[in-house]
Design a protein around this motif. Sequence first.
Motif, short mmCIF file in Angstrom:
data_model
loop_
_atom_site.label_atom_id
_atom_site.label_comp_id
_atom_site.label_asym_id
_atom_site.label_seq_id
_atom_site.Cartn_x
_atom_site.Cartn_y
_atom_site.Cartn_z
N ILE A 79 0.84 -1.20 0.00
CA ILE A 79 0.00 0.00 0.00
C ILE A 79 0.87 1.25 0.00
CG2 ILE A 79 -1.58 1.37 1.43
CD1 ILE A 79 -2.90 -1.29 2.25
N GLU A 80 1.91 1.25 0.81
CA GLU A 80 2.78 2.42 0.90
C GLU A 80 3.53 2.66 -0.40
OE1 GLU A 80 5.09 1.57 4.34
OE2 GLU A 80 3.44 2.00 5.74
N GLU A 86 3.56 5.89 1.81
CA GLU A 86 4.81 5.94 2.56
C GLU A 86 5.14 7.38 2.94
OE1 GLU A 86 9.40 4.26 2.22
OE2 GLU A 86 8.09 4.24 0.47
N GLY A 87 5.47 7.60 4.20
CA GLY A 87 5.80 8.94 4.67
C GLY A 87 4.61 9.74 5.15
N LEU A 171 -2.20 20.81 0.92
CA LEU A 171 -2.62 19.79 1.87
C LEU A 171 -1.72 18.56 1.77
CD1 LEU A 171 -4.63 18.81 4.02
CD2 LEU A 171 -6.11 18.02 2.15
N LEU A 172 -1.37 18.18 0.56
CA LEU A 172 -0.47 17.04 0.37
C LEU A 172 0.88 17.27 1.04
CD1 LEU A 172 -1.01 15.96 -3.35
CD2 LEU A 172 -1.26 14.49 -1.35
N GLN A 173 1.39 18.48 0.92
CA GLN A 173 2.69 18.78 1.54
C GLN A 173 2.63 18.60 3.05
OE1 GLN A 173 3.89 22.70 0.19
NE2 GLN A 173 4.93 21.85 -1.60
N GLY A 179 8.49 15.17 2.58
CA GLY A 179 8.67 15.34 1.14
C GLY A 179 8.83 14.02 0.42
N GLY A 180 9.05 14.10 -0.86
CA GLY A 180 9.30 12.90 -1.65
C GLY A 180 8.05 12.20 -2.14
N HIS A 181 6.87 12.73 -1.81
CA HIS A 181 5.63 12.08 -2.27
C HIS A 181 5.38 12.45 -3.73
CE1 HIS A 181 1.56 10.45 -2.12
NE2 HIS A 181 1.16 11.55 -2.74
#
Length: 394
Positions: A79-80, A86-87, A171-173, A179-181
Motif C-alpha cells: 500500500i505504501e 509511505e511517509g 494539503l499534500l505537503q 517530502g518525496g511524495h
Amino acid sequence: MKNYVEQVNERMTLQEGTQVVEQLLLESYLHPGISTKELARKTLLPVPVAAAVKRELIKTGALIQERGVRCTGEGAEWIEREWGYEGLDRSFHQALLQKTEWDDELNAILAELETLFPLRPTVDVRIDQSKCTPETSLRRAILCLKQHSLIGKRILCIGDDDLVSVAIGLLLQRLFPSGGHTATTIDVMDIDDRFIRYIEEVAKEYHLPIHCHRVDFREQLPLKLCGQYDAFFTDPPYTLQGMSLFVSRGIQAMKRIKGLPIFLSFAHKSPTFMLAMQREFVRMGLTVCANFPHFNEYEAAEMIANRSQMFILRTTDQTEPEHIGIFTDALYTGEVRQTLRTYQCKQCAQQIYVGIHGQISTIEQLKNEGCPSCSNDTFDMIEKRAVSEFKDFT
C-alpha cells in the motif's frame, strides 16, 4: 508484486466494483484491528459481503485476522509503495478524517491560501467565473481526502478559478512533511490563460504536482486527456447546459472504473431545475452519493447569496458523457438568457423554440415536460439566435 485488489476481483464479482475492495483494504491499513462490522459500515457493504471480501484479501496475504483485521507487513508495504502512503503523517491524517472544525494545523495551510487568493486574476463574468473563499477551497480538498480519493490518485479540476488544485497541493505537503511524495498528481483544464499562468507560477514556487492544460470545453476533449483520472472537481456555469457539458468532459477524462467520485459544486436551484438536473445525472449513468447544501462560500456572489451546494456523484458501469463532440448550445448564463434556441426531438424530430419569446422558457422545463408530440426527453439544439436577431419574433 501482487496486485491484491485485482486478485480479489478475479475471485469474486461485486456490484460495487473494484473501488470497494480498495477501500476495505485501505481501511484495514489505516485502522489496524478494525472489526468486520466497522469495515462494513465504512464501505457501506452488508456485513456478509464485507466478511467475504476480507476473507479473500486474507487469502492473498494482504490482511490477517489478529485482534481484529489488519494488514500484514507485506500488505502494508505494498500500500505504501503502490498507493503512495509511505511517509504519511498518520496522526494528522486521522485527525483530518474525524475533525469538523479548523485547528492550528489547518490554519497554517489556510494562511498560505489567504496570501495567494487575493492575487488571483479578476473574474470574467462573461464565462460565469466567481471566486470561492480560501476556506471553501481547502474544505473541498479535505472532502476529497475523506472520500479516499486524494492520496495516490490522479485528480482533475475542470476549470479552476477557485484554486482547488493549489489547496490540494498544499494539503499534500502537510500530509507528507518529509517530502518525496510523487504518487499524487493534479491536473487543471481551463480556458482562461490568466488563471493557467497564475496556477503554474504558484505550483512552481511551492513545488506542487500541478499540470495545466488550456482547454475550451466547447471543443472535443483532446484524446491524450481522456481516460486518465480517478476523480474530478468542477464548479460549472450554473445552467443546465453548463453542468451537463462540464460533467461530460470530466467523464471523458476519467478512467472507465465503476465507483469513481465527481465533486460537483452548483447553485441552489428551484425544484423544477433540480429535477431536470437529476435527469441529466441519470442520463449520464451517475448516482448521487451525497449532497451538502451551503458547502461552498464565494466572494461577491450575491446572486446566489454567496453560497452553493456540493454534490458527490459516482460513476457506474452505465456512465457515459452526454456530450462528446463539439458543443454548440448556449452555455453561460448570459447566453441562455439572451437567446432563442431551436431544439429538435431526437425521437420524432419535432422542433421546439426555447428561451426568450419561445414556446418554452428553459431547456430544463422542456426536458421535464418532454416533447409535446411524443413525450421523449432528449433533444438536439439545431439553431441559436441572439436577442437582437428576433426582436420582432412572435
